[in-house]
Write an enzyme that holds these catalytic residues in place. Structure first.
Site, PDB file in Angstrom:
ATOM      1  N   GLU A  87      49.085  95.041  53.962  1.00  0.00           N
ATOM      2  CA  GLU A  87      49.193  96.342  54.615  1.00  0.00           C
ATOM      3  C   GLU A  87      49.952  96.320  55.929  1.00  0.00           C
ATOM      4  OE1 GLU A  87      45.155  94.542  55.938  1.00  0.00           O
ATOM      5  OE2 GLU A  87      46.361  94.598  54.123  1.00  0.00           O
TER       6      GLU A  87
ATOM      7  N   GLY B 236      47.749  90.765  46.120  1.00  0.00           N
ATOM      8  CA  GLY B 236      48.323  91.906  45.423  1.00  0.00           C
ATOM      9  C   GLY B 236      49.335  92.611  46.297  1.00  0.00           C
TER      10      GLY B 236
ATOM     11  N   HIS C 192      45.748 102.034  47.960  1.00  0.00           N
ATOM     12  CA  HIS C 192      44.922 101.114  48.750  1.00  0.00           C
ATOM     13  C   HIS C 192      45.649 100.706  50.029  1.00  0.00           C
ATOM     14  CE1 HIS C 192      42.254  97.336  48.908  1.00  0.00           C
ATOM     15  NE2 HIS C 192      43.207  97.079  49.776  1.00  0.00           N
ATOM     16  N   GLU C 193      46.889 100.254  49.888  1.00  0.00           N
ATOM     17  CA  GLU C 193      47.625  99.781  51.059  1.00  0.00           C
ATOM     18  C   GLU C 193      47.923 100.919  52.029  1.00  0.00           C
ATOM     19  OE1 GLU C 193      47.773  96.622  51.525  1.00  0.00           O
ATOM     20  OE2 GLU C 193      46.976  96.273  49.508  1.00  0.00           O
TER      21      GLU C 193
END
Length: 832
Positions: free
Chosen positions: A262, A259, A293-294
């Site tokens: 990072e 997806g 999230h990242e």
């Protein structure tokens, strides 16, 4: 390629301090390779005496190596390892010059030429051990160093990296020196990017995509940057440590396997997040969650990094939890946990019931190949669920205090599970170590079942548990609304610790008891008989979408366990989904009903009735949304109506007219969906596919055409698709996936029957040739999932026993065969 073992990594970490990498990449050397020059400064610790170690590099050609100015023989390279022998204590410098191969599998330095305009882009994806495809390194996460990067790029390109980059002229770019980071977090993305730049809190922010996607990025730029700024500010309210890098770029890159990734200061996302066609609010919410999230990884993963890959969950579980929680707190997407409950959590439950399950924090991760297998629904969804339960038990204040202690203790360094638990324990009097043993070192899914006893007016509730974990759950008690029997009104929400000390008095008998209401724990739940009767009549009358998500998940689990007939699930969906308002729930229920029940859990003889039920349900949703007030719900219904079409007439008329009556107009995504289904049904041909591709020559169009061509019910089309997947290595990761998605169709079982036994040996050979990313694709997308029979299961088991597939494919086949065996059990239960 040799894999790095944990013992080898620990030995090397005791021996070396790595200080600095100077990496120089030349991206102007042609379409196949790029040049890589690396200088590494490191120290051998004095207490070790002379010592031997090795550096990793995987070149197309190793041109020269020098150690402290003395040449080493490039021919001494053994697979991906170059031995460094008799190293004296003190400082050393290693220089490596090599030609490195571009990738088309999303690993290392991936190269992509956009069919829409002919422009070329490259980017790195170095997790987990693909660093050595780009530069020479002591490739393990606990040998952090400072990095200086220079890049030579073609004229007209922009180079992005972990730090701010400067164009120094004549195609040369220099990135700002990084702080201490791990080797796998180094990132480069180069090409003629379209960029939108701004500043926030004194830092440069940027979003970037291919030029052909520029109009679509510009349309959403305000939303993307608003979400980014909101999450950035919220994390600075949660965390004492400020953002640790000099800039924040987000690059949407083509053919990305995950997806997102990072990389500090340069997060890479799959560019499907730059929406070309209409999407639902849930899809926008998912994108916002991935951004959050990242960004959480900038602290947990980049500032503080795992010491070894057994703690991958420390990265992913934390970021998963923070991504959903921070999106709910800081953006307009306030119902993220409903989506988590109905989609991500099911991913974790499924993974945790397979033979390949493992603890959230596994102890036996012997090498990098084993570690890669744990990048799964347990490390993400179960781990995030465990952290959510921890916050419910510990309290958010103490949880965040422990996190901030962790950041302070280990900033720009590495940490383990033990370090993390010690940091949490420093912020609370609760026994966090015992909690960790129960939740993070165990496998499997607990089951919770309610039992209501006593006389009316003095009932008591007991929660029976199968499993060993402690749970702090909410229990929702609901009564029928006296004014509307279809509605349920909450009477009370009880907080209960499981195991209970004694039954809990609840007064009169409720119409419905929902365990784990609010979804704060991780367990399968069941219903008592009275509650199940109420659900069949009034599920859509529950007022909270998160409660409905818990119920739908419980029904899904019951079907998968053979405790609820698939037909009953479809009946409940038929009755209640037309009244549902939450988009994630509608999409999730329809996806399970079509992708699992209709395609796998019912017999071929029962499948037409299942598809008919789903088509009728979608028609109801389409009729309900004719007023235009619910475009997202209507879009979901249209998508699933296309997928469940048993006859071509309706959807062929939509394609010919360019619109669904009453909307929406068909954008490229819907057109390719319809054409794929028409191909499955034998209602289109190569000429129509070619014409559609001429209208949409984008990368997505190329994938759509590959999917359609593989789906044609024609022996020659199937042979061409099979050869493209398994006899040639020309397909990129995305084109392979699209072809595989089209190939196997339940409607075409007889046509592709002879390919089922061919799949196993040819997938094993493909995985050995093309590596873990393509092994994952072959196991995930090219597996004959429609072939629910004992022969397919037997052939797969023989493959695992005799063919020695590489670990990535072995894991995928193990999971697929377990799902196949489960489908056979569900069918058997449904016909008993």
């Amino acid at each position: 390629m040799s894999v790095l073992t944990r013992d080898e990594a620990q030995t090397r970490a005791r021996l070396l301090d790595v200080h600095h990498y100077a990496i120089d990449l030349d991206l102007t050397r042609g379409d196949e390779t790029f040049d890589s020059r690396t200088a590494i400064r490191f120290t051998v610790r004095a207490d070790e005496g002379t010592a031997d170690t090795f550096v990793e590099v995987k070149p197309a050609e190793l041109r020269s190596v020098t150690l402290d100015g003395q040449p080493l023989d490039p021919a001494a390279l053994d697979e991906n390892r170059l031995a460094l022998k008799d190293l004296a204590p003190g400082e050393h410098e290693l220089r490596v010059e090599a030609a490195m191969r571009y990738s088309r599998t999303g690993e290392g330095m991936h190269r992509f030429t956009d069919p829409a305009d002919g422009e070329t882009y490259v980017y790195t994806q170095l997790f987990l051990d693909d660093v050595q495809r780009v530069y020479a390194a002591f490739d393990q996460p606990d040998l952090k160093a400072v990095f200086d990067l220079t890049v030579t790029a073609p004229e007209g390109w922009t180079v992005l990296a972990n730090g701010v980059t400067e164009d120094t002229g004549q195609g040369r770019w220099k990135a700002a020196t990084t702080p201490l980071i791990s080797t796998y977090l180094v990132a480069v993305a180069a090409g003629p990017w379209h960029s939108v730049r701004t500043e926030h809190r004194g830092l440069p922010f940027g979003i970037h995509c291919r030029r052909s996607l520029a109009p679509h990025l510009d349309t959403d730029a305000d939303e993307l940057l608003d979400v980014t700024r909101a999450c950035f500010d919220r994390y600075h309210e949660k965390f004492d440590e400020p953002y640790p890098f000099d800039s924040y770029d987000q690059a949407f890159v083509p053919e990305f396997n995950a997806g997102a990734m990072e990389n500090p200061g340069l997060v890479t996302f799959r560019d499907e997040f730059v929406f070309r066609s209409a999407v639902t609010e849930t899809q926008r919410q998912t994108r916002a969650m991935v951004i959050a999230h990242e960004m959480a990884h900038m602290w947990f993963g980049d500032l503080v990094t795992l010491r070894w890959w057994d703690d991958i969950w420390l990265n992913e579980s934390f970021a998963e939890y923070m991504g959903y929680q921070t999106t709910a707190e800081a953006t307009r997407f306030t119902d993220t946990w409903t989506d988590f409950g109905v989609t991500r959590k099911a991913w974790g439950y499924d993974a945790d019931q397979r033979p390949s399950t493992h603890p959230v924090a596994p102890e036996d991760v012997r090498d990098t190949a084993s570690a890669l297998l744990n990048f799964d629904g347990i490390s993400y969804a179960k781990g995030a669920s465990a952290l959510r339960q921890l916050v419910a038990w510990l309290g958010e204040k103490d949880f965040l205090a422990g996190i901030n202690i962790h950041f302070e203790r280990h900033r720009f360094a590495n940490a383990s599970l033990a370090d993390f638990i010690d940091s949490l324990a420093a912020a609370t009097d609760r026994d966090v170590h015992a909690w960790a043993d129960a939740w993070l070192r165990t496998t499997g899914v607990d089951a919770l079942v309610p039992s209501v006893t006593g006389d009316n007016g003095s009932r008591a509730l007991t929660v029976r548990r199968t499993g060993e974990r402690p749970h702090r759950i909410a229990v929702g008690l609901y009564d029928q609304d006296p004014g509307d029997e279809g509605l349920l009104t909450p009477r009370e929400r009880l907080d209960i610790d499981v195991p209970q000390a004694e039954p809990r008095p609840i007064g009169k008998l409720p119409a419905l008891v929902v365990l784990n209401d609010g979804d704060l724990s991780y367990a399968k739940i069941r219903f008592d008989a009275d509650s199940f009767r109420t659900l069949r009549e009034s599920l859509s009358g529950l007022p909270d979408p998160l409660t409905r998500a818990v119920v739908w998940n419980a029904l899904r689990d019951a079907v998968r366990d053979g405790d609820l007939p698939a037909a009953t699930y479809l009946d409940i969906a038929r009755a209640h989904l037309p009244h549902e308002t939450d988009l994630a729930l509608v999409d999730g229920v329809l996806a399970f009903a079509s992708g699992q029940i209709a395609d796998r859990y019912v017999t071929p003889e029962q499948r037409p009735a299942a598809l008919s039920t789903l088509a009728e349900l979608c028609r109801d949703l389409i009729r309900r949304t004719e007023d235009g007030d619910h475009p997202g719900l209507r879009l979901i219904a249209v998508r699933h109506r296309i997928a469940t079409a048993a006859h071509p007439d309706t959807i062929a008329a939509w394609l010919a007219d360019g619109t669904v009556p009453g909307g929406p107009e068909l954008d490229p995504e819907l057109r390719w969906r319809i054409l794929t289904r028409l191909a499955v049904l034998g209602a289109t041909d190569e000429a129509a596919i070619a014409a559609e591709l001429a209208n949409d020559p984008s990368a997505t169009g190329q994938e759509g055409a590959a999917r359609c061509r593989a789906a044609l019910p024609d022996t020659e089309a199937k042979a061409r698709a099979w050869e493209a997947m398994f006899a040639s290595d020309d397909l990129s990761n995305y084109l392979f996936t699209a072809t595989a998605q089209g190939f196997w169709q339940p409607e075409q079982a007889d046509l592709v029957r002879d390919y089922v036994p061919r799949y196993y040996p040819e997938a094993v050979a493909l995985a050995a040739r093309r590596g873990p990313a393509m092994a994952d694709a072959a196991g995930r997308w090219a597996f004959p999932a429609h072939a629910v029979d004992t022969d397919t299961l037997r052939l797969g088991q023989e493959c695992l026993a005799d063919a020695d597939p590489i670990p990535a494919l072995r894991r995928k086949l193990t999971d697929q065969l377990d799902d196949l065996a489960r489908a056979l059990r569900v069918r058997e239960a449904g016909t008993a």
